[in-house]
Design a protein around this motif. Structure first.
Motif, PDB file in Angstrom:
ATOM      1  N   ARG A  78      11.748 -11.368 -10.582  1.00 52.97           N
ATOM      2  CA  ARG A  78      11.821 -10.278 -11.564  1.00 52.97           C
ATOM      3  C   ARG A  78      11.767  -8.973 -10.793  1.00 52.97           C
ATOM      4  NH1 ARG A  78       8.091  -7.280 -14.273  1.00 52.97           N
ATOM      5  NH2 ARG A  78       6.373  -8.656 -13.679  1.00 52.97           N
ATOM      6  N   VAL A  90      15.381 -10.255 -14.645  1.00 50.59           N
ATOM      7  CA  VAL A  90      15.311 -11.476 -13.846  1.00 50.59           C
ATOM      8  C   VAL A  90      16.593 -11.584 -13.036  1.00 50.59           C
ATOM      9  CG1 VAL A  90      15.276 -13.995 -13.943  1.00 50.59           C
ATOM     10  CG2 VAL A  90      13.764 -12.657 -15.431  1.00 50.59           C
ATOM     11  N   GLU A 162       7.835 -10.149  -9.250  1.00 48.63           N
ATOM     12  CA  GLU A 162       7.361 -11.517  -9.461  1.00 48.63           C
ATOM     13  C   GLU A 162       8.405 -12.504  -8.944  1.00 48.63           C
ATOM     14  OE1 GLU A 162       5.987 -14.334 -13.274  1.00 48.63           O
ATOM     15  OE2 GLU A 162       6.826 -12.326 -13.584  1.00 48.63           O
ATOM     16  N   ASP A 198       7.374 -16.948 -20.643  1.00 44.86           N
ATOM     17  CA  ASP A 198       7.401 -15.525 -20.978  1.00 44.86           C
ATOM     18  C   ASP A 198       8.518 -14.774 -20.258  1.00 44.86           C
ATOM     19  OD1 ASP A 198       6.266 -15.839 -18.492  1.00 44.86           O
ATOM     20  OD2 ASP A 198       4.743 -14.287 -18.763  1.00 44.86           O
ATOM     21  N   HIS A 199       9.496 -15.515 -19.738  1.00 44.37           N
ATOM     22  CA  HIS A 199      10.608 -14.895 -19.021  1.00 44.37           C
ATOM     23  C   HIS A 199      11.868 -14.894 -19.887  1.00 44.37           C
ATOM     24  CE1 HIS A 199       8.303 -14.817 -15.330  1.00 44.37           C
ATOM     25  NE2 HIS A 199       8.015 -16.094 -15.487  1.00 44.37           N
TER      26      HIS A 199
END
Length: 224
Positions: A78, A90, A162, A198-199
């Protein structure tokens, strides 16, 4: 598409597909060749009246499949929120093809190590997907590879917020494929998307995942 995946089967699929090599990185910048039938995909697949910005800039990404033995995952990042291009989205590790890069593979490996600290010694290149053209003017070469764990990652805090993995079986299951729309410049624009935990994976990254899905399904002419 529900089946178990393994590295040898994926290598066979990619080999059978024989994605064409990208044009040389020093080729003159011109309008993208979107001739019907040419194996170039992109954001324009779902928005034919909304061509990409030009001139195109060459880039490469690593579509990294992490081999956990009993299953494969796709390695994703991310992006940080302050980046100029695609902030907070992403993405695959990757970036511009620089003059010192020998080719798209070298660029993808260099960018991967710079962004997340993953050395080439853990990466086995197994093939390429078709060139992917983004609306923002990038001509991306997606380089497919097997990544062998264990490995320690050191994300660049300037670029990467991330690093995470998504099961390949999840992304290759058509029931998890979505098509969304957003208003842009007064017109509705469409894009592929996949939600995992949660992506929210969308845009060019989701588009390249859809290209991988078509290749592994064995129907490269499957409509976008």
């Amino acid at each position: 598409m529900k089946r178990s995946f393994n590295r040898d089967w994926i290598i066979q699929r990619l080999s059978a597909y024989e994605a064409p090599s990208p044009k040389p990185r020093h080729a003159p910048d011109t309008s993208p060749d979107l001739t019907p039938g040419r194996r170039v995909h992109g954001d324009h697949d779902l928005n034919p009246d909304f061509p990409p910005n030009t001139p195109l800039r060459p880039a490469a990404v690593l579509v990294g499949l992490v081999d956990h033995g009993d299953h494969l995952t796709i390695l994703l990042t991310r992006r940080t929120d302050h980046l100029e291009h695609h902030p907070g989205q992403v993405s695959f590790p990757g970036g511009h093809i620089e003059p010192e890069d020998r080719d798209a593979v070298a660029a993808a490996l260099r960018e991967t190590e710079e962004e997340i600290g993953l050395p080439a010694s853990h990466i086995e290149i197994i093939g390429k997907l078709d060139t992917y053209v983004t609306r923002t003017g990038f001509e991306v070469s997606p380089i497919v590879a097997i990544i062998s764990p264990p490995f320690d990652l050191i994300p660049d805090p300037h670029e990467v917020a991330e690093v995470f993995e998504v099961p390949l079986a999840f992304l290759m299951d058509s029931t998890n494929h979505q098509r969304h729309a957003r208003e842009f410049a007064g017109t509705k624009r469409y894009f592929h998307a996949m939600g995992y935990q949660d992506h929210f994976i969308w845009g060019a990254t989701a588009g390249m995942i859809m290209d991988l899905y078509r290749v592994l399904k064995g129907q490269q002419n499957l409509a976008p």
